[in-house]
Scaffold this active site. Structure first.
Site, mmCIF file in Angstrom:
data_model
loop_
_atom_site.group_PDB
_atom_site.id
_atom_site.type_symbol
_atom_site.label_atom_id
_atom_site.label_comp_id
_atom_site.label_asym_id
_atom_site.label_seq_id
_atom_site.Cartn_x
_atom_site.Cartn_y
_atom_site.Cartn_z
ATOM 1 N N LYS A 188 -4.592 -0.761 15.829
ATOM 2 C CA LYS A 188 -5.365 -0.038 14.812
ATOM 3 C C LYS A 188 -6.561 0.695 15.433
ATOM 4 O O LYS A 188 -6.942 1.772 14.953
ATOM 5 C CB LYS A 188 -5.803 -0.979 13.692
ATOM 6 C CG LYS A 188 -4.643 -1.550 12.871
ATOM 7 C CD LYS A 188 -3.841 -0.450 12.184
ATOM 8 C CE LYS A 188 -2.782 -1.014 11.232
ATOM 9 N NZ LYS A 188 -1.983 0.032 10.568
ATOM 10 N N SER B 163 -7.527 -0.009 9.850
ATOM 11 C CA SER B 163 -7.837 -1.361 9.329
ATOM 12 C C SER B 163 -9.276 -1.721 9.663
ATOM 13 O O SER B 163 -9.880 -1.129 10.566
ATOM 14 C CB SER B 163 -6.890 -2.362 10.002
ATOM 15 O OG SER B 163 -7.367 -3.682 9.883
ATOM 16 N N ILE C 218 0.831 -1.208 0.000
ATOM 17 C CA ILE C 218 0.000 0.000 0.000
ATOM 18 C C ILE C 218 0.868 1.262 0.000
ATOM 19 O O ILE C 218 0.591 2.220 -0.727
ATOM 20 C CB ILE C 218 -0.947 -0.039 1.227
ATOM 21 C CG1 ILE C 218 -2.007 -1.125 1.024
ATOM 22 C CG2 ILE C 218 -1.585 1.318 1.469
ATOM 23 C CD1 ILE C 218 -2.898 -1.383 2.233
ATOM 24 N N TYR D 100 -2.678 -6.442 16.819
ATOM 25 C CA TYR D 100 -2.943 -5.626 15.620
ATOM 26 C C TYR D 100 -4.229 -4.829 15.812
ATOM 27 O O TYR D 100 -4.287 -3.628 15.512
ATOM 28 C CB TYR D 100 -3.056 -6.570 14.421
ATOM 29 C CG TYR D 100 -3.205 -5.878 13.081
ATOM 30 C CD1 TYR D 100 -2.107 -5.317 12.444
ATOM 31 C CD2 TYR D 100 -4.442 -5.828 12.433
ATOM 32 C CE1 TYR D 100 -2.238 -4.699 11.201
ATOM 33 C CE2 TYR D 100 -4.582 -5.212 11.198
ATOM 34 C CZ TYR D 100 -3.474 -4.659 10.583
ATOM 35 O OH TYR D 100 -3.612 -4.037 9.350
ATOM 36 N N ASN E 133 2.087 4.864 7.241
ATOM 37 C CA ASN E 133 1.609 3.619 6.635
ATOM 38 C C ASN E 133 2.326 2.368 7.144
ATOM 39 O O ASN E 133 1.741 1.286 7.152
ATOM 40 C CB ASN E 133 1.768 3.734 5.111
ATOM 41 C CG ASN E 133 1.668 2.400 4.416
ATOM 42 O OD1 ASN E 133 0.585 1.887 4.173
ATOM 43 N ND2 ASN E 133 2.815 1.793 4.100
ATOM 44 N N ASP F 258 1.405 -8.339 0.130
ATOM 45 C CA ASP F 258 2.077 -9.474 0.793
ATOM 46 C C ASP F 258 1.455 -9.740 2.160
ATOM 47 O O ASP F 258 1.295 -10.892 2.571
ATOM 48 C CB ASP F 258 3.566 -9.151 1.010
ATOM 49 C CG ASP F 258 4.321 -9.130 -0.298
ATOM 50 O OD1 ASP F 258 3.744 -9.558 -1.313
ATOM 51 O OD2 ASP F 258 5.485 -8.672 -0.296
HETATM 52 P P1 NAI Z 1 3.460 -4.526 3.659
HETATM 53 O O1 NAI Z 1 4.028 -5.516 4.609
HETATM 54 O O2 NAI Z 1 3.594 -4.758 2.182
HETATM 55 O O3 NAI Z 1 4.031 -3.059 3.944
HETATM 56 C C1 NAI Z 1 4.394 -2.595 5.193
HETATM 57 C C2 NAI Z 1 5.684 -1.829 5.047
HETATM 58 O O4 NAI Z 1 6.029 -1.270 6.306
HETATM 59 C C3 NAI Z 1 6.841 -2.730 4.605
HETATM 60 O O5 NAI Z 1 7.518 -2.120 3.520
HETATM 61 C C4 NAI Z 1 7.728 -2.794 5.843
HETATM 62 O O6 NAI Z 1 9.098 -2.929 5.540
HETATM 63 C C5 NAI Z 1 7.413 -1.452 6.503
HETATM 64 N N1 NAI Z 1 7.729 -1.476 7.924
HETATM 65 C C6 NAI Z 1 7.263 -2.351 8.857
HETATM 66 N N2 NAI Z 1 7.838 -2.122 10.044
HETATM 67 C C7 NAI Z 1 8.684 -1.078 9.874
HETATM 68 C C8 NAI Z 1 9.585 -0.383 10.710
HETATM 69 N N3 NAI Z 1 9.753 -0.735 11.989
HETATM 70 N N4 NAI Z 1 10.305 0.642 10.205
HETATM 71 C C9 NAI Z 1 10.183 0.988 8.902
HETATM 72 N N5 NAI Z 1 9.362 0.364 8.055
HETATM 73 C C10 NAI Z 1 8.631 -0.662 8.520
HETATM 74 O O7 NAI Z 1 1.940 -4.364 4.091
HETATM 75 P P2 NAI Z 1 0.711 -3.541 3.482
HETATM 76 O O8 NAI Z 1 -0.381 -4.498 3.297
HETATM 77 O O9 NAI Z 1 1.142 -2.697 2.351
HETATM 78 O O10 NAI Z 1 0.343 -2.622 4.750
HETATM 79 C C11 NAI Z 1 0.545 -1.227 4.806
HETATM 80 C C12 NAI Z 1 -0.333 -0.649 5.905
HETATM 81 O O11 NAI Z 1 -1.704 -0.887 5.585
HETATM 82 C C13 NAI Z 1 -0.099 -1.273 7.283
HETATM 83 O O12 NAI Z 1 -0.219 -0.273 8.273
HETATM 84 C C14 NAI Z 1 -1.245 -2.268 7.402
HETATM 85 O O13 NAI Z 1 -1.567 -2.531 8.731
HETATM 86 C C15 NAI Z 1 -2.333 -1.521 6.671
HETATM 87 N N6 NAI Z 1 -3.421 -2.362 6.209
HETATM 88 C C16 NAI Z 1 -3.243 -3.318 5.222
HETATM 89 C C17 NAI Z 1 -4.327 -4.065 4.784
HETATM 90 C C18 NAI Z 1 -4.204 -5.084 3.698
HETATM 91 O O14 NAI Z 1 -5.215 -5.729 3.394
HETATM 92 N N7 NAI Z 1 -3.083 -5.263 3.058
HETATM 93 C C19 NAI Z 1 -5.648 -3.896 5.357
HETATM 94 C C20 NAI Z 1 -5.722 -2.875 6.361
HETATM 95 C C21 NAI Z 1 -4.644 -2.150 6.748
#
Ligand code: NAI
Length: 250
Positions: A157, A140, A19, A153, A88, A189
């Protein structure tokens, strides 16, 4: 990579994948100079190539809270005023309630909540004198209804949604709008890990999503661009569900 005169500057945390990457892509296309912060160097390198000259990447682990003030000062010194912050970055953890250790719980809260507070605080310090800014938090469906096996989680959220409101009432009079996007189930992912190993959960998600499909990261990118900009000038303190109807599905 250099910011052009009058170009808006956005920080997108976790912007090297999923995202966050889609949000960064949308910002870059809209000529917003975008600073992507992430912790995975390989993913950052790939994002830098994809996003081109309107973007810089910074490698930082946002759970290192003590390093955040210098990180924000460095961005302002090097690239100029920060106009937009998208919180994010996040992690998920799927475990039976009773199996979640204190360390597990703390790790999720530290990443998804406390680092959001710390980076927002530092960005607010530099936005306040300029009386302008837009902060977007990512929540979320876990904050909208109960989902089993994601206790930490969900706690993180739900807190993000509350914090968005508290930030909005305190900061909007100072010219800083604060809003939240609550993505439904978006194909990344993170969701693949949660859904592909659990067909029952995937079936449940699809059955209560009126649009009958997962969302795309670009769906969230479009909403973030809207909330960041002038079209949303009178919008603050809201949580927009971008979920194909999942949160109101039967
Ligand atoms: P993702 O795992 O592809 O992206 C998350 C990113 O955050 C990764 O690039 C990771 O390296 C980075 N990250 C995590 N911990 C970190 C840290 N300590 N320092 C720096 N960077 C860090 O996951 P996605 O799905 O793109 O999620 C993005 C956001 O959207 C998250 O907050 C997630 O909770 C939220 N979300 C995602 C949903 C989904 O269906 N994919 C649904 C609802 C919310």
């Amino acid at each position: 990579m250099e910011r052009k005169n009058n170009q808006q500057l956005a920080i997108v945390t976790g912007g090297a994948s999923g995202i966050g990457l889609a949000i960064a892509q949308r910002f870059v296309q809209a000529d917003i100079f975008t600073v992507v912060i992430g912790r995975d160097k390989e993913k950052l390198q790939h994002a830098a190539e994809l996003l081109g000259s309107n973007c810089v990447t910074i490698s930082a682990d946002l759970t290192q809270l003590a390093a955040i003030p210098a990180l924000i000062t460095d961005i302002e010194t090097q690239y100029g005023p920060i106009n937009i912050l998208v919180n994010n970055a996040g992690i998920n953890m799927k475990k039976e309630f009773a199996d979640v250790t204190d360390e597990d719980f703390e790790k999720v809260l530290l990443t998804n909540l406390q680092s959001v507070f710390s980076i927002s605080r530092e960005v607010v310090k530099v936005m306040t004198p300029r009386e302008a800014g837009s902060i977007i938090n990512i929540s979320s469906m876990a904050a909208k209804y109960g989902i089993p096996k994601v206790i930490a989680y969900t706690a993180s959220k739900s807190a993000i949604e509350g914090m968005t409101k508290a930030m909005a009432v305190e900061l909007s009079p100072k010219g800083i709008r604060v809003n939240c996007i609550a993505p439904g189930f978006i194909a990344t992912d993170m969701s693949a890990k949660a859904l592909n190993t659990d067909p029952e959960r995937k079936q449940k998600v699809m059955s209560r999503t009126p649009m009958g499909k997962l969302g795309t990261p670009a769906d969230i990118g479009n909403t973030a661009l809207f909330l960041a900009g002038e079209e949303a000038a009178y919008i603050t303190g809201v949580s927009i569900a971008v979920d194909g109807g999942n949160s109101i599905g039967f």
